[in-house]
Scaffold this active site. Structure first.
Site, PDB file in Angstrom:
ATOM      1  CB  ALA A  92      -0.930  -0.009   1.206  1.00  0.00           C
TER       2      ALA A  92
ATOM      3  CG  MET B  63       8.826   1.909   1.793  1.00  0.00           C
ATOM      4  SD  MET B  63       8.803   0.726   3.166  1.00  0.00           S
ATOM      5  CE  MET B  63      10.231   1.280   4.092  1.00  0.00           C
ATOM      6  CD  GLU B  64       7.730   2.498   6.850  1.00  0.00           C
ATOM      7  OE1 GLU B  64       8.312   1.691   7.585  1.00  0.00           O
ATOM      8  OE2 GLU B  64       6.872   2.166   6.012  1.00  0.00           O
ATOM      9  CG  ASN B  65      11.034   4.979   1.193  1.00  0.00           C
ATOM     10  OD1 ASN B  65      11.492   3.919   1.590  1.00  0.00           O
ATOM     11  ND2 ASN B  65      10.278   5.067   0.107  1.00  0.00           N
TER      12      ASN B  65
ATOM     13  CG  HIS C   2       0.594   2.407   8.853  1.00  0.00           C
ATOM     14  ND1 HIS C   2       0.249   1.346   9.647  1.00  0.00           N
ATOM     15  CD2 HIS C   2       1.837   2.127   8.397  1.00  0.00           C
ATOM     16  CE1 HIS C   2       1.243   0.474   9.688  1.00  0.00           C
ATOM     17  NE2 HIS C   2       2.225   0.921   8.914  1.00  0.00           N
ATOM     18  CD  GLU C   3       3.036   3.737   5.150  1.00  0.00           C
ATOM     19  OE1 GLU C   3       4.266   3.774   5.383  1.00  0.00           O
ATOM     20  OE2 GLU C   3       2.374   2.688   5.220  1.00  0.00           O
TER      21      GLU C   3
ATOM     22  CG  HIS D 162       6.019   3.569   9.773  1.00  0.00           C
ATOM     23  ND1 HIS D 162       6.481   2.834  10.836  1.00  0.00           N
ATOM     24  CD2 HIS D 162       5.193   2.744   9.067  1.00  0.00           C
ATOM     25  CE1 HIS D 162       5.952   1.619  10.776  1.00  0.00           C
ATOM     26  NE2 HIS D 162       5.169   1.533   9.729  1.00  0.00           N
TER      27      HIS D 162
ATOM     28  CD  GLU E 233       5.480  -1.945   9.904  1.00  0.00           C
ATOM     29  OE1 GLU E 233       4.378  -1.355   9.833  1.00  0.00           O
ATOM     30  OE2 GLU E 233       6.451  -1.644   9.191  1.00  0.00           O
TER      31      GLU E 233
END
Length: 981
Positions: A370, A372-374, A406-407, A410, A429
């Protein structure tokens, strides 16, 4: 959240022969030699012996290189070698030094400090070339530099001393060891502790089409196909893009430079520091130096996108990049707006400022996850960040909101604080998953997510998985490369979130938040919370949480009233498993007598009264407690608002009292507990703890239920039962029973009005969601009015070419219409799927195509999804799963899955969740002995790849078969006799 680990594991001890053969002994020249015949003879013999030994050593080393892998080899599937020992400075360094490339973990001798990474990206032929300078510190003496590489063609390597005597160091040899995806540089001289060095490596590689490493994606713009490239490095794929120390513990700073055709723009974690245009039409963007971070949070992208931006009050620039037409339509505005609010929310909640000067949100056409929290460059698949208010349903908006929440979480839990190894991935997570609900409640308080939707969407869902005998502890040791993928599952995400929620409720929300502030997101998280919590309560948080994180599964707490004068209750706990026979088949697993420290909240009540709750800490297998005066007509209710991670069972008399309460005045029991009672009773019956009629009796109260959450819990439980019964001869008895419970609510609520202009955010969303839930149940189980309404709406769309179907029920209408109407409707939906540019609409249309009862059309869709680019890569698995959910397509999906397994596994096998999601989706509906045998045969033939997912699938199908033999007859007997049946 990072956890300090002083006992991290490294490789097992191996022979020192290879290391010894690498020793270059200093040659000494004698100033004077006395010539003597015997001495000459002895000297000649020594020389001859040395030649023979040298020849043997060379042969052995050549043979070793053949075993280790030629330097041209690339790729690898990871090593299965177990490892032990220590990762701290006191570990067995000699053992590690022998053949360090053979260990799963990198040797601890070196520690990276900084990477200078320069890449030239060629979008015309999808290749890139790179040069990386890695500055590293030597911790223990070594002659080996071991770096991760995968699918990289290494061109040149140079090692430099950075100390008082700078210079190039001689390299004895270098080679790939693909078994562990590493590149080994063996030096003539040892690297010395407490000194810094640099290694320079140039390399070439492909921009892959698969969705990991540095990969490419495409999209259509004004009839022209355009390409972009983006990275996905988590958990172990940075090594596909550049040589690196690709483990989370090896944090370093990064300075990235990207050179590419000037018609593209490039992004990375940090802002562009300088941009230099060349005469040949290329541009080089130099990005600022990053903070210290793990390799898997590094990111970059090369694309033709445009953006919109906002700036927070503290000066952080937030940009959302997407396809130009998506930006122009405003599809990214919603995500941009909530991200600005969320940055401020998390800064206030954690009392820690966002660390970077900017945050980019990048919407890409395809991605394995879905999002990615780079750090500073979060990447989202378009479906999870682009929103068209005119066609998107509330459920789509809610899901998108939670992914963004959510991201952004992070950026603190994950980017700022990172676990040192994958065993504790559940903590970061789990926190982010829990804060999906906390953060969404901040944005939209009326949605009441943490107290309601969390129960059905997280707690109830993960307890289905964690009730299997094949489950595992949330904190798992990682022994080999395949284990890294295994720790990223719903146990980590959803159970982690459920345990954190339980902890927050035990401590109290305000104390929990202050405890987070005191711990400063530190690595000693539970210890910090324990110290803080003990200021007001006598609770050892670490001791309590250890029994929940280090043991698999969860307990069922059984509360039995002692009908005597002392008004006591007996409370027992035992490990809940659906397959209760497993404890006899696998005594080693279940003889450990698992026990938990359980915060059991308890209340008493009757038809007009409910007491305040009390909390009892249950730590023994059986305990007796006095909870107040109890008359015969008073019921007990445990786990108030379902804040605990366990199921609650009662004696049958108490169940009858609770059902009676629901039938007469349900609202005395909270909404959360009404949903919890439904979920518990269905699952307790399925596992054999209760008679099968009890769950059917409890849902007879639903016609009086006015809230969404209990209906949602009931529908989830009924669908679980439906997939067991939908191919039985007496299925109509069950479907008629469900329709009887739904009918009055369906006719009372009706259908939503036709599509109108305006925002989809509604204050009465609970009512809208209840209406949608009831319509879905009515259409799914065959309500004739519901079917006629769906067909009418589809027909109006086709005849007028104007879609007036309300967004909130489009998926129901499309699916019902495709299943009931002719092939022309399927073709119409297929055409609309290709022509629409609205991302949310595209997904709904695609899923509707799987609802047909025409086997030819379903087969056509399956074949097109995998063999063409008409269906996005990340949606192929959803197509197969949804065909499998269709009773008319179940056997087709199951056969297709087996026939195409090799292709599917090669395409998606490395992507977290993908294969396990596929295996679960196509097998959970299998429930006959024949299908069970087919599954076991498939596992034998396929070689057992994706082992944990397949083992779980076997257990679920075995449970389905066993349920039919034990309980199907009981269900239908009760339905025939019941006045509500």
């Amino acid at each position: 959240m990072g956890i300090e680990d002083n006992n991290m594991r490294n490789g097992r001890g191996l022979s020192d022969q290879w290391a010894d053969s690498m020793v270059v002994r200093p040659r000494t020249t004698e100033r004077s030699i006395t010539v003597h015949k015997k001495l000459v003879l002895g000297f000649a013999i020594s020389i001859l012996t040395l030649i023979v030994v040298t020849a043997i050593a060379v042969l052995l080393s050549v043979r070793f290189e053949e075993c280790a892998g030629e330097s041209s080899s690339r790729g690898g599937n990871g090593s299965n070698a177990k490892f032990n020992g220590s990762r701290d400075g006191n570990g067995n360094h000699k053992d590690e030094e022998a053949q360090p490339w053979r260990h799963l973990r990198l040797p601890t001798s070196l520690r990276p400090r900084h990477y200078d990474l320069r890449l030239s990206v060629y979008m015309d032929n999808f290749t890139f070339s790179g040069e990386v300078n890695i500055e590293f510190e030597c911790v223990n003496s070594t002659k080996f530099i071991v770096l991760h590489t995968d699918r990289l063609e290494v061109e040149k390597v140079a090692v430099y001393s950075d100390n008082k005597k700078p210079g190039v160091m001689r390299i004895h040899r270098q080679f790939h060891y693909p078994g562990n995806q590493v590149y080994v540089i063996a030096l003539h001289r040892e690297l010395k502790p407490m000194r810094t060095y640099k290694v320079n490596i140039t390399f070439d590689a492909q921009i892959e089409s698969e969705l990991l490493g540095f990969f490419r994606s495409s999209y259509m713009l004004q009839g022209e196909r355009r390409y972009m490239a983006v990275t996905q490095f988590s958990p172990t794929h940075a090594r596909k893009a550049f040589p690196c120390f690709d483990e989370p513990i090896y944090k370093a700073t990064f300075r990235v430079s990207l050179r590419h055709d000037a018609s593209y723009l490039s992004l990375s974690n940090m802002p562009v520091e300088a941009s230099i245009s060349d005469d040949d039409g290329w541009v080089t963007n130099h990005f600022s130096r990053t903070p210290r971070m793990s390799t898997y949070y590094l990111a970059w992208a090369v694309c033709n996108f445009t953006y919109r931006e906002v700036t927070t009050d503290s000066g952080v620039v937030i940009r959302l990049y997407a396809r130009p037409n998506a930006i122009q339509s405003g599809a990214g505005d919603y995500a941009l707006h909530i991200t600005k609010r969320l940055l401020q929310f998390y800064e206030d909640y954690f009392k820690v400022k966002y660390s970077l000067p900017k945050l980019d949100l990048l919407a890409v056409p395809k991605h394995p996850y879905a999002a990615m929290e780079n750090w500073g460059l979060s990447v989202f698949v378009e479906q999870k960040i682009l929103l068209d208010p005119e066609v998107s349903s509330f459920s789509y908006q809610m899901e998108l909101t939670m992914v963004v929440v959510h991201e952004i979480c992070h950026q603190w839990f994950g980017d700022l604080v990172t676990p040192v190894w994958w065993e504790d991935v559940w903590l970061k997570e789990g926190f982010a998953h829990f804060f999906e609900y906390v953060g969404t409640d901040f944005l939209f308080p009326k949605w009441n997510m943490e107290k309601q939707r969390f129960l059905t969407d997280v707690l109830h869902e993960v307890m289905l998985l964690d009730g299997l005998a094949s489950s595992h502890p949330i904190s798992q040791e990682v022994y080999d490369a395949t284990d890294i993928d295994r720790v990223f599952d719903w146990i980590a995400y959803k159970k982690g979130a459920a345990l954190i929620r339980m902890l927050a409720n035990v401590m109290g929300q305000q104390v929990f938040q202050r405890g987070l502030n005191v711990s400063h997101l530190s690595v000693s998280f539970f210890l910090s919370l324990s110290l803080y919590c003990n200021e007001g309560k006598d609770i050892n948080i670490k001791e309590v949480m250890d029994c929940w994180t280090l043991q698999m599964g969860y307990p069922v707490v059984t509360i039995s009233k002692n009908y005597s004068l002392d008004h006591s209750v007996t409370i027992t706990q035992e490990h809940f498993v659906y397959d209760r026979e497993a404890r006899f088949r696998d005594p080693d697993l279940f003889n450990r007598s698992l026990q938990w420290q359980i915060p059991l909240t308890l209340a008493l009540g009757n038809s007009t009264y409910k007491s305040s709750e009390v909390i009892l800490w249950i730590s023994n297998k059986t305990e007796t407690h006095k909870v107040g005066r109890m008359d015969d007509d008073m019921w007990l209710l445990g786990n108030i608002n379902q804040t605990g991670y366990f199921r609650v069972n009662y004696d049958l008399h108490n169940w009858r009292l609770l059902i009676g309460q629901l039938m007469t005045n349900a609202e005395i029991i909270s909404v959360g507990n009404r949903a919890g009672l439904i979920d518990d009773v269905f699952n307790l019956a399925r596992a054999g703890y209760l008679p099968q009629n009890v769950p059917l009796q409890i849902i007879c109260y639903l016609p009086q239920e006015r809230e969404f959450l209990p209906w949602h819990a009931a529908s989830r439980s009924l669908y679980q039962l439906d997939k067991l019964l939908d191919r039985t001869e007496d299925y109509s008895l069950f479907s008629d029973f469900v329709l009887k419970q739904v009918a009055s609510k369906y006719h009372k609520m009706g259908w939503p009005l036709a599509l109108t202009e305006g925002s989809i955010i509604q204050a009465s969303y609970q009512t809208e969601e209840l209406q949608r839930e009831v319509i879905m149940l009515a259409c799914s189980f065959g309500n004739k009015h519901c079917h006629r309404q769906a067909v009418s709406l589809i027909s109006d769309w086709i005849s007028s070419n104007k879609n007036r179907i309300p967004p909130n029920v489009r998926d129901i209408v499309y699916c019902t219409g495709v299943s009931l109407m002719d092939e022309d409707v399927w073709e119409f939906i297929w055409m609309k799927f290709h022509s629409t540019t609205a991302i949310s609409e595209k997904k709904v249309l695609l899923e509707a195509l799987t609802c047909s009862d025409n086997g030819f059309l379903l087969n056509r869709l399956l074949n097109l999804s995998l063999s063409s680019d008409l269906v996005p890569d990340q949606d192929v698995i959803d197509v197969i799963i949804h065909v499998g959910r269709n009773p008319h397509g179940r056997h087709l999906a199951w056969r297709y899955f087996r026939e195409k397994w090799d292709i599917l596994n090669s395409r998606y096998g490395e992507a977290l969740f993908m294969t396990s999601k596929l295996i679960s989706g196509v097998t959970e509906f299998l429930n006959t002995e024949t299908e069970l045998n087919e599954l076991k045969e498939f596992i034998q033939i396929s070689g057992g790849g994706a082992g944990p997912a397949l083992a779980r699938a076997v257990e679920i199908v075995e449970a389905n078969v066993r349920w039919h033999s034990l309980y199907e007859r009981q269900i239908f007997q009760w339905l025939r006799k019941s006045p509500n049946g």
